[in-house]
Enzyme design. Structure first.
Site, PDB file in Angstrom:
ATOM      1  N   HIS A 134       0.869  -1.179   0.000  1.00  0.00           N
ATOM      2  CA  HIS A 134       0.000   0.000   0.000  1.00  0.00           C
ATOM      3  C   HIS A 134       0.911   1.237   0.000  1.00  0.00           C
ATOM      4  CE1 HIS A 134      -2.776   2.943   1.845  1.00  0.00           C
ATOM      5  NE2 HIS A 134      -3.766   2.133   1.534  1.00  0.00           N
ATOM      6  N   ASP A 214       3.252  -4.224   8.168  1.00  0.00           N
ATOM      7  CA  ASP A 214       2.014  -3.485   7.960  1.00  0.00           C
ATOM      8  C   ASP A 214       0.872  -4.476   8.190  1.00  0.00           C
ATOM      9  OD1 ASP A 214      -0.298  -2.380   6.968  1.00  0.00           O
ATOM     10  OD2 ASP A 214       0.598  -1.626   5.112  1.00  0.00           O
ATOM     11  N   GLN A 217      -4.396  -4.929   7.221  1.00  0.00           N
ATOM     12  CA  GLN A 217      -5.442  -5.836   6.724  1.00  0.00           C
ATOM     13  C   GLN A 217      -5.548  -7.121   7.542  1.00  0.00           C
ATOM     14  OE1 GLN A 217      -7.772  -5.289   4.448  1.00  0.00           O
ATOM     15  NE2 GLN A 217      -6.991  -3.266   3.890  1.00  0.00           N
ATOM     16  N   LYS A 240     -10.133  -0.545  11.009  1.00  0.00           N
ATOM     17  CA  LYS A 240     -10.292  -1.763  10.200  1.00  0.00           C
ATOM     18  C   LYS A 240     -10.576  -2.985  11.077  1.00  0.00           C
ATOM     19  CE  LYS A 240      -7.106  -0.082   6.633  1.00  0.00           C
ATOM     20  NZ  LYS A 240      -7.863   0.257   5.449  1.00  0.00           N
ATOM     21  N   CYS A 380      -4.665   2.411  -3.617  1.00  0.00           N
ATOM     22  CA  CYS A 380      -3.366   2.882  -3.095  1.00  0.00           C
ATOM     23  C   CYS A 380      -2.259   1.880  -3.398  1.00  0.00           C
ATOM     24  CB  CYS A 380      -3.435   3.175  -1.600  1.00  0.00           C
ATOM     25  SG  CYS A 380      -4.533   4.528  -1.203  1.00  0.00           S
TER      26      CYS A 380
HETATM   27  N1  PLP Z   1      -1.692  -0.612   4.634  1.00  0.00           N
HETATM   28  C1  PLP Z   1      -2.660  -1.363   4.093  1.00  0.00           C
HETATM   29  C2  PLP Z   1      -2.338  -2.747   3.633  1.00  0.00           C
HETATM   30  C3  PLP Z   1      -3.945  -0.859   3.966  1.00  0.00           C
HETATM   31  O1  PLP Z   1      -4.904  -1.610   3.421  1.00  0.00           O
HETATM   32  C4  PLP Z   1      -4.215   0.457   4.421  1.00  0.00           C
HETATM   33  C5  PLP Z   1      -5.551   1.042   4.261  1.00  0.00           C
HETATM   34  O2  PLP Z   1      -6.346   0.623   3.450  1.00  0.00           O
HETATM   35  C6  PLP Z   1      -3.178   1.194   4.996  1.00  0.00           C
HETATM   36  C7  PLP Z   1      -1.929   0.627   5.086  1.00  0.00           C
HETATM   37  C8  PLP Z   1      -3.388   2.575   5.514  1.00  0.00           C
HETATM   38  O3  PLP Z   1      -4.260   2.583   6.616  1.00  0.00           O
HETATM   39  P1  PLP Z   1      -4.780   3.951   7.224  1.00  0.00           P
HETATM   40  O4  PLP Z   1      -5.347   4.731   6.072  1.00  0.00           O
HETATM   41  O5  PLP Z   1      -5.820   3.550   8.214  1.00  0.00           O
HETATM   42  O6  PLP Z   1      -3.619   4.642   7.834  1.00  0.00           O
END
Ligand code: PLP
Length: 423
Positions: A134, A214, A217, A240, A380
């Site tokens: 992402h 990260d 998910q 999430k 993203c």
């Molecule tokens: N990393 C992953 C794999 C994600 O799916 C997301 C959000 O969809 C993020 C990071 C970023 O999360 P946040 O926007 O809550 O900071």
């Protein structure tokens, strides 16, 4: 071929449908049809207990924390620090001080990229990541590498139509002692791939690299034990995992967090301030400048309670089951291309797909007429999309309150869309 991640799936629990009663938002019609909420990868819905925790806090305990000696401030402080302890238990952190409250995954990763990278990276060093990240776990490393004169390298994704896994054979050449930090996603938000986080941490440790997972998910979808994973940092977002927006966590090993220079400075994180300078408290305070997001942290603790009342192994099994059902049923829709792991392989509870002749935004707009909440776009993941030869995909992402019947609604809608646009 990637080895299968060390995941075993218990039987899905049909009674999970009963959890829908806990989610007020799910009981509504959209465009005259019952809402089918399949946008959980973007954000999950909130159970009554989490909403109640917010209301209770603001109705009874609202006060600023740490600096007050009156009853409300002490209650708020106890609840805030209690949430930290609850979240530490949720991921099996050894010490609540290893839990830093942030706004979410993005801020957590940026904290490491600013504070750790600023202090440790030098020209010639390597940051390793993967092609499936992402933007939140990609752009901060690009910036950190640029600032330090370091190099950013990527573990390739295997043919996304074939498998969507990481090319682990490439680790032998990419994971060298020059790698100082290895940042990777646990579950891909676009492909649904589940990476073997324990194996990746093990490999990184063998060359002395610091690891950043990260877990955006995976956090509310699978059991996570930071001590068993043996990771250095792990980032996630509350929204999430049934919690509120605006709250997230950076887990870090205590020894690392205590040495890390703060990214933000101000009130609450200092020991002594003079006109010439300041000294910092240890973790977690040194990384939480200013008034924290007390209410949402407390509600995130309530989200941990709610999720554990269901069981993350049960949720993982349900995700897997719905993912497999969706793969099977969607593959019967003419002209559809499903990306990510093939049927039968482990996959998170999400399925991404594309039509050659229908843009994802049209799919999402038409599906909305049928009461479906989907997501379309690059998710993203722009570099990954380019690698897949796509500009966008549509994503259906599931949670424990979703049902097989809802997948039938999706399949019916996609047939209607395909007929309308292609004939
Ligand atoms: N990393 C992953 C794999 C994600 O799916 C997301 C959000 O969809 C993020 C990071 C970023 O999360 P946040 O926007 O809550 O900071």
């Amino acid at each position: 071929m990637n080895p299968k991640p060390e995941t075993s799936y218990p039987k899905p629990r049909p009674a999970l449908g009963a959890t829908r009663a806990d989610f007020p938002i799910l009981h509504q019609q959209v465009n005259g049809k019952p809402l089918v909420y399949f946008d959980n990868g973007a954000t999950s819905q909130k159970p009554r207990s989490v909403i109640d925790a917010l209301v209770h806090y603001y109705e009874r305990d609202n006060s600023n924390v740490h600096r007050g000696l009156h009853a409300l401030s002490m209650r708020a402080t106890d609840a805030y620090e209690g949430a930290r302890t609850r979240i530490a238990k949720f991921i099996n952190a050894a010490d609540p001080a290893e839990i830093i409250f942030t706004r979410g995954t993005t801020e957590s990763i940026n904290l490491v990229a600013h504070s750790w990278a600023r202090a440790h990276l030098k020209p010639g060093d390597v940051i390793l990541t993967t092609e499936m990240e992402h933007h939140s776990n990609l752009v901060p490393w690009q910036q950190a590498a640029k600032a330090a004169g370091a190099t950013l390298r990527y573990i390739p994704v295997l043919g996304a139509d074939a498998e969507g896994g990481l090319n682990l054979a490439a680790l032998d050449t990419l994971l060298t002692p020059a790698v100082k930090l290895f940042a990777f996603t646990h579950i891909s938000n676009t492909l649904g791939t589940i990476n073997d986080a324990a194996l990746l941490c093990r490999r990184a440790r063998a060359v002395g690299a610091v690891t950043v997972i990260d877990a955006a998910q995976s956090i509310g979808h699978a059991p996570i034990d930071v001590q068993a994973l043996d990771c250095d940092f792990l980032a996630f977002s509350g929204h999430k995992m049934c919690g509120p927006t605006g709250i997230g966590v950076l887990y870090g090993r205590r020894a690392l967090l205590d040495k890390l220079a703060p990214d933000e400075t101000g009130g609450g994180m200092v020991v002594t301030v003079t006109y010439e300078g300041a000294t910092w408290k240890p973790a977690p305070e040194r990384h939480e400048a200013g008034t924290p997001n007390v209410a949402d942290a407390i509600a995130l603790g309530a989200a941990c309670d709610y999720i554990d009342s269901i069981g993350r192994d049960v949720i993982a099994a349900h995700d897997h089951h719905l993912g497999q059902v969706a793969m099977e049923k969607l593959s019967a829709v003419p002209g559809i291309r499903i990306i990510g792991p093939r049927a039968g392989q482990p996959r998170g509870g999400l399925v991404g797909f594309a039509f050659a002749d229908v843009h994802a935004h049209d799919v999402v707009t038409f599906a909305d007429e049928d009461g479906l909440a989907l997501r379309g776009g690059h998710h993203c993941n722009q570099p990954l999309m380019r690698k897949l030869g796509l500009t966008s995909t549509t994503r259906a992402s599931f949670y424990f309150y979703n049902t097989e019947q809802e997948i039938d609604v999706l399949v019916g809608s996609l047939h209607r869309i395909q007929k309308f646009f292609v004939g």
